[in-house]
Scaffold this motif. Sequence first.
Motif: not given
Length: 201
Positions: A137-143, A188-189, A197-201
């Motif tokens: 859920w965090y990854y999706a919202v951050k995306f 997938t997550a 696409r869910f890998s943030f830097t």
Amino acid sequence: MFLRGCGLGACDTANLCNIQPGLLTTNLERFQGPVACAEKIGVPRGSGMFRHALSAVAFRGGEKITARVEHLKSTFTWSDAELRIVVSRGPLMLTRSKESHQRRSEFLVSGVGLEPSYIAHRPVMLGLSLEGQLKPWYYAVKFLKENGLLKRDRDFFSTIVVSEKVFMERFICPHKKTAPHLAEDYATACRGEVSARFSFT
């Protein structure tokens, strides 16, 4: 009769003994130990969490419970007051492993950037699945945020305490055209994998 005196009704007692059937056969003097321990960690008799506190501390011994409390406190760097809030609202946190606490601390504090005090006042998030809910859920919202697809910033807690149906309606389904891979990446997550696409830097 003793449990009724502690504020537990018939259903509470049945649920408690279903989880800890040994309580039915232990002698009363030994049974008084978990009651005293539950009160010591901040869950008084008669409170809605008292049954859960008894379940968490039963047959574990005072020293072991103290060690778990101290580990939980140090892992999240909580004050005594903050720790008391967490335990009083979610005593079953004491049944989780040290590794489980460590992973949640690393993700919520280091990954998401939440303050320990913020977490302490919202302990319900600690009971949610790390891999099955918190992370995806965090990854999706951050995306969505990183790509300018959110109209306003969202508070982390208010985002994760909704049902999955509501989450999908708010954050996944409305972006089928603007982010066609979002639903697939989210699914997938949820399986424990993270797309590029869910890998943030």
